[in-house]
Design a protein around this motif. Structure first.
Motif, PDB file in Angstrom:
ATOM      1  N   ARG A 289      -1.164 -29.861  -8.487  1.00 14.72           N
ATOM      2  CA  ARG A 289      -2.121 -28.984  -9.185  1.00 14.72           C
ATOM      3  C   ARG A 289      -1.706 -28.756 -10.639  1.00 14.72           C
ATOM      4  O   ARG A 289      -2.551 -28.666 -11.534  1.00 14.72           O
ATOM      5  CB  ARG A 289      -2.246 -27.654  -8.450  1.00 14.72           C
ATOM      6  N   THR A 290      -0.404 -28.671 -10.866  1.00 17.19           N
ATOM      7  CA  THR A 290       0.082 -28.536 -12.242  1.00 17.19           C
ATOM      8  C   THR A 290      -0.298 -29.748 -13.073  1.00 17.19           C
ATOM      9  O   THR A 290      -0.714 -29.615 -14.233  1.00 17.19           O
ATOM     10  CB  THR A 290       1.616 -28.368 -12.241  1.00 17.19           C
ATOM     11  N   ILE A 291      -0.164 -30.934 -12.479  1.00 10.32           N
ATOM     12  CA  ILE A 291      -0.540 -32.158 -13.175  1.00 10.32           C
ATOM     13  C   ILE A 291      -2.016 -32.118 -13.549  1.00 10.32           C
ATOM     14  O   ILE A 291      -2.403 -32.481 -14.668  1.00 10.32           O
ATOM     15  CB  ILE A 291      -0.235 -33.383 -12.299  1.00 10.32           C
ATOM     16  N   VAL A 292      -2.850 -31.681 -12.616  1.00  9.60           N
ATOM     17  CA  VAL A 292      -4.296 -31.617 -12.881  1.00  9.60           C
ATOM     18  C   VAL A 292      -4.594 -30.660 -14.031  1.00  9.60           C
ATOM     19  O   VAL A 292      -5.332 -30.994 -14.966  1.00  9.60           O
ATOM     20  CB  VAL A 292      -5.059 -31.182 -11.618  1.00  9.60           C
ATOM     21  N   VAL A 293      -3.995 -29.473 -13.983  1.00  9.27           N
ATOM     22  CA  VAL A 293      -4.277 -28.450 -15.005  1.00  9.27           C
ATOM     23  C   VAL A 293      -3.852 -28.936 -16.389  1.00  9.27           C
ATOM     24  O   VAL A 293      -4.611 -28.844 -17.363  1.00  9.27           O
ATOM     25  CB  VAL A 293      -3.567 -27.124 -14.657  1.00  9.27           C
ATOM     26  N   TRP A 294      -2.640 -29.481 -16.487  1.00  8.46           N
ATOM     27  CA  TRP A 294      -2.162 -29.923 -17.798  1.00  8.46           C
ATOM     28  C   TRP A 294      -2.922 -31.155 -18.289  1.00  8.46           C
ATOM     29  O   TRP A 294      -3.149 -31.304 -19.488  1.00  8.46           O
ATOM     30  CB  TRP A 294      -0.670 -30.197 -17.763  1.00  8.46           C
ATOM     31  N   ASN A 295      -3.311 -32.017 -17.376  1.00  4.81           N
ATOM     32  CA  ASN A 295      -4.140 -33.156 -17.791  1.00  4.81           C
ATOM     33  C   ASN A 295      -5.467 -32.683 -18.373  1.00  4.81           C
ATOM     34  O   ASN A 295      -5.967 -33.248 -19.353  1.00  4.81           O
ATOM     35  CB  ASN A 295      -4.402 -34.079 -16.604  1.00  4.81           C
ATOM     36  N   LEU A 296      -6.036 -31.677 -17.762  1.00  3.77           N
ATOM     37  CA  LEU A 296      -7.307 -31.143 -18.268  1.00  3.77           C
ATOM     38  C   LEU A 296      -7.125 -30.525 -19.654  1.00  3.77           C
ATOM     39  O   LEU A 296      -7.983 -30.682 -20.533  1.00  3.77           O
ATOM     40  CB  LEU A 296      -7.870 -30.107 -17.299  1.00  3.77           C
ATOM     41  N   LEU A 297      -6.005 -29.839 -19.867  1.00  2.81           N
ATOM     42  CA  LEU A 297      -5.750 -29.256 -21.183  1.00  2.81           C
ATOM     43  C   LEU A 297      -5.514 -30.354 -22.217  1.00  2.81           C
ATOM     44  O   LEU A 297      -6.032 -30.288 -23.348  1.00  2.81           O
ATOM     45  CB  LEU A 297      -4.539 -28.325 -21.119  1.00  2.81           C
ATOM     46  N   GLY A 298      -4.732 -31.380 -21.847  1.00  2.00           N
ATOM     47  CA  GLY A 298      -4.539 -32.511 -22.750  1.00  2.00           C
ATOM     48  C   GLY A 298      -5.843 -33.215 -23.042  1.00  2.00           C
ATOM     49  O   GLY A 298      -6.086 -33.668 -24.172  1.00  2.00           O
TER      50      GLY A 298
ATOM     51  N   ALA B  60      -2.067 -36.715 -30.990  1.00  9.12           N
ATOM     52  CA  ALA B  60      -1.936 -35.273 -30.755  1.00  9.12           C
ATOM     53  C   ALA B  60      -2.102 -34.940 -29.275  1.00  9.12           C
ATOM     54  O   ALA B  60      -1.377 -34.096 -28.724  1.00  9.12           O
ATOM     55  CB  ALA B  60      -2.975 -34.514 -31.581  1.00  9.12           C
ATOM     56  N   GLY B  61      -3.050 -35.595 -28.613  1.00  9.93           N
ATOM     57  CA  GLY B  61      -3.255 -35.352 -27.191  1.00  9.93           C
ATOM     58  C   GLY B  61      -2.053 -35.762 -26.365  1.00  9.93           C
ATOM     59  O   GLY B  61      -1.612 -35.026 -25.469  1.00  9.93           O
ATOM     60  N   GLU B  62      -1.491 -36.952 -26.647  1.00 12.34           N
ATOM     61  CA  GLU B  62      -0.313 -37.417 -25.923  1.00 12.34           C
ATOM     62  C   GLU B  62       0.874 -36.480 -26.165  1.00 12.34           C
ATOM     63  O   GLU B  62       1.623 -36.157 -25.229  1.00 12.34           O
ATOM     64  CB  GLU B  62       0.047 -38.835 -26.367  1.00 12.34           C
ATOM     65  N   SER B  63       1.049 -36.055 -27.409  1.00  7.64           N
ATOM     66  CA  SER B  63       2.179 -35.176 -27.739  1.00  7.64           C
ATOM     67  C   SER B  63       2.034 -33.822 -27.051  1.00  7.64           C
ATOM     68  O   SER B  63       3.007 -33.263 -26.535  1.00  7.64           O
ATOM     69  CB  SER B  63       2.267 -34.985 -29.260  1.00  7.64           C
ATOM     70  N   THR B  64       0.806 -33.292 -27.043  1.00  9.59           N
ATOM     71  CA  THR B  64       0.564 -32.014 -26.374  1.00  9.59           C
ATOM     72  C   THR B  64       0.868 -32.107 -24.889  1.00  9.59           C
ATOM     73  O   THR B  64       1.545 -31.242 -24.315  1.00  9.59           O
ATOM     74  CB  THR B  64      -0.895 -31.583 -26.578  1.00  9.59           C
ATOM     75  N   LEU B  65       0.377 -33.159 -24.252  1.00  7.12           N
ATOM     76  CA  LEU B  65       0.587 -33.318 -22.817  1.00  7.12           C
ATOM     77  C   LEU B  65       2.074 -33.505 -22.507  1.00  7.12           C
ATOM     78  O   LEU B  65       2.582 -32.977 -21.506  1.00  7.12           O
ATOM     79  CB  LEU B  65      -0.215 -34.501 -22.300  1.00  7.12           C
ATOM     80  N   ALA B  66       2.782 -34.247 -23.349  1.00  6.48           N
ATOM     81  CA  ALA B  66       4.220 -34.439 -23.141  1.00  6.48           C
ATOM     82  C   ALA B  66       4.958 -33.101 -23.217  1.00  6.48           C
ATOM     83  O   ALA B  66       5.828 -32.804 -22.378  1.00  6.48           O
ATOM     84  CB  ALA B  66       4.780 -35.411 -24.173  1.00  6.48           C
TER      85      ALA B  66
END
Length: 506
Positions: free
Chosen positions: A381-390, A416-422
């Protein structure tokens, strides 16, 4: 070292399989290093064959035939991907943490569920083809292509044992054989001047041959029969929903930029971006392939030992950083060569776009490390949430910057999206109490930036710039002792050269 020797060494170092498997031994790290290298080599080789196969299909089918062929393949692939629902990834993780009868029961239940889901996917794909008004030939093609995916699903299920037991040399060989056999069948069918339906059927004999080979390899490692227990399926399906959501958001996240560019910018700028993004997509998959090999080890450690998991996460973070930095440096310096080979001289404007995409390869490698770490901890679920934010960051910046600055703006949005998600992913790992050391990742990033800068600035031909950056990165990586010890243990032939190189750099 031959693949046979690689896997033989892996199994020889494991204790008696009746008590302990390879995942519980120090040999696991070496097996993963070797396996990761084999998987990367298989990936590169398969992509080269795929390019050859694509060129043959395009010329044989022509514009209209190609449109029908790709439509059929896209529909069946999309439906099967939705129906598969992450069951394959779930199987690898769950089989890594279970033993004996529990693991056998899981694998039998999973086989029954995946078979039923794959069959249902074929029927749904055919129904959609009829509802969309496809011609009879295309509807038949959907049924044929779906059957090929059904056999593929069975083969990949049995190959789970190879992943969990870290027999990654054989696993990689099967992957490469798939593309080689498929290409061979395509060439034969084209030479025989067969119909498009024959091309769509080519995956069936390909996957049947691989299924037979896989069954022989795992005949003593996992149950071959399926179970059709509905209660067990419900539990598996429930767990797979989160995996499926994580997978789906990852797919959308990785492809949304190019779709948005086609809407907010011109066709020319979209073309420049597409040429660069195609190269980026191929390279960005490499860290994920390498880190995926570690999932069984991390999953077992997450079950048994937090300390061992911490060590595994640290080593995976270090290796991912070195790989990502190296890919970024070589891609930035070699951007003119890559664009010339893939797209041609008319895409010269894509060179600077690719260099921005190259910078995104480092955060992409960190995403791969952290995502598989979270998967080992079942934090789907954490992966899903952060992917959605990225996804939100990438979407917003691509629309704003892409519409104003074209391909360059979209590449900045992607970076920027990749850096944010990382940052989000790594932040979760740290907040879970895993205090990672950042010496190697920071040094790797600095080495990558320095070698890319030197390679680009050097007054040399493009190919020489590429080779210079690659040579400098390798030399500095060895000199600063960024090469993992597991690589030395996994490949003894490298020990002496690396030690001499380190000694000469002091």
């Amino acid at each position: 070292m031959r693949l046979r020797d690689c896997d033989a060494l892996t199994m020889a170092r494991a204790p008696d399989s009746t008590n302990t498997d390879i995942l519980d031994t120090p040999a696991a790290a070496e097996a993963v290093v070797r396996g990761g290298i084999w998987r990367s080599a298989s990936y590169v080789g398969s992509n080269l064959l795929a390019v050859v196969m694509a060129a043959i299909i395009v010329r044989y089918l022509g514009v209209r035939g190609l449109a029908r062929y790709t439509t059929v393949v896209s529909l069946t692939t999309l439906v099967s991907g939705v129906f598969e629902a992450g069951l394959g990834s779930l199987g690898v993780r769950e089989a890594s943490v279970l033993h004996g009868s529990e693991r056998d029961r899981l694998l039998r239940d999973l086989l029954g569920l995946r078979f039923l889901v794959a069959v249902a996917g074929v029927f749904v794909a055919v129904a959609l083809a009829l509802a969309l008004g496809y011609s009879g030939v295309m509807v038949g093609g959907v049924a044929i292509a779906g059957t090929g995916i059904l056999v593929f699903t069975l083969q990949t299920h049995y190959a789970t044992a190879l992943q969990v037991e870290l027999r990654l040399g054989r696993y990689s060989a099967l992957d490469f054989m798939r593309q080689a056999l498929l290409t061979a069948f395509m060439v034969v069918f084209v030479v025989l001047n067969l119909h498009m339906l024959a091309l769509l059927a080519a995956p069936i004999p390909t996957n049947l041959l691989l299924l037979a080979a896989t069954l022989w390899l795992v005949r003593r490692s996992m149950p071959l029969a399926a179970s059709f227990a509905i209660r067990s399926w419900r539990a598996l399906a429930g767990r797979s929903v989160a995996v499926a959501a994580a997978t789906a958001t990852s797919v959308v996240y990785s492809q949304i930029a190019i779709v948005l560019m086609s809407v907010v910018s011109t066709q020319t700028q979209t073309g420049y971006f597409s040429a660069s993004f195609r190269i980026f997509s191929v390279l960005a998959a490499i860290p994920g392939l390498l880190v995926a090999s570690v999932l069984p080890i991390l999953s077992r450690a997450a079950r048994d030992s937090r300390e061992r998991l911490h060590v595994g996460l640290q080593r995976t973070c270090d290796v991912s950083s070195v790989i990502g930095s190296g890919l970024a440096a070589v891609t930035a310096a070699g951007a003119p060569v890559a664009i010339a080979v893939v797209a041609g001289s008319e895409f010269h404007a894509s060179i600077e776009v690719l260099r921005l995409h190259a910078a995104a390869l480092l955060p992409t490698s960190l995403i791969a490390f952290a995502a598989y770490g979270l998967m080992s901890l079942a934090r789907f679920r954490t992966i899903v949430v952060w992917n959605l934010l990225g996804l939100l960051v990438t979407t917003t910046l691509t629309i704003v910057l892409g519409s104003t600055y074209g391909a360059t703006g979209a590449a900045i949005g992607n970076l920027a999206g990749e850096s944010t998600l990382a940052l989000l992913y790594v932040g979760v790992i740290v907040n879970l109490g895993f205090r990672l050391q950042w010496r190697i990742p920071l040094l790797a990033a600095l080495v990558g930036a320095a070698t890319a800068t030197v390679g680009i600035a050097a007054p040399l031909p493009s190919v020489a710039q590429l080779l210079l950056a690659a040579a400098m990165f390798c030399a500095l990586t060895v000199g600063l002792r960024l090469v993992p010890d597991e690589l030395l243990r996994a490949f003894p032939a490298l020990r002496a050269p690396l030690r001499r190189a380190r000694a000469s750099s002091r």
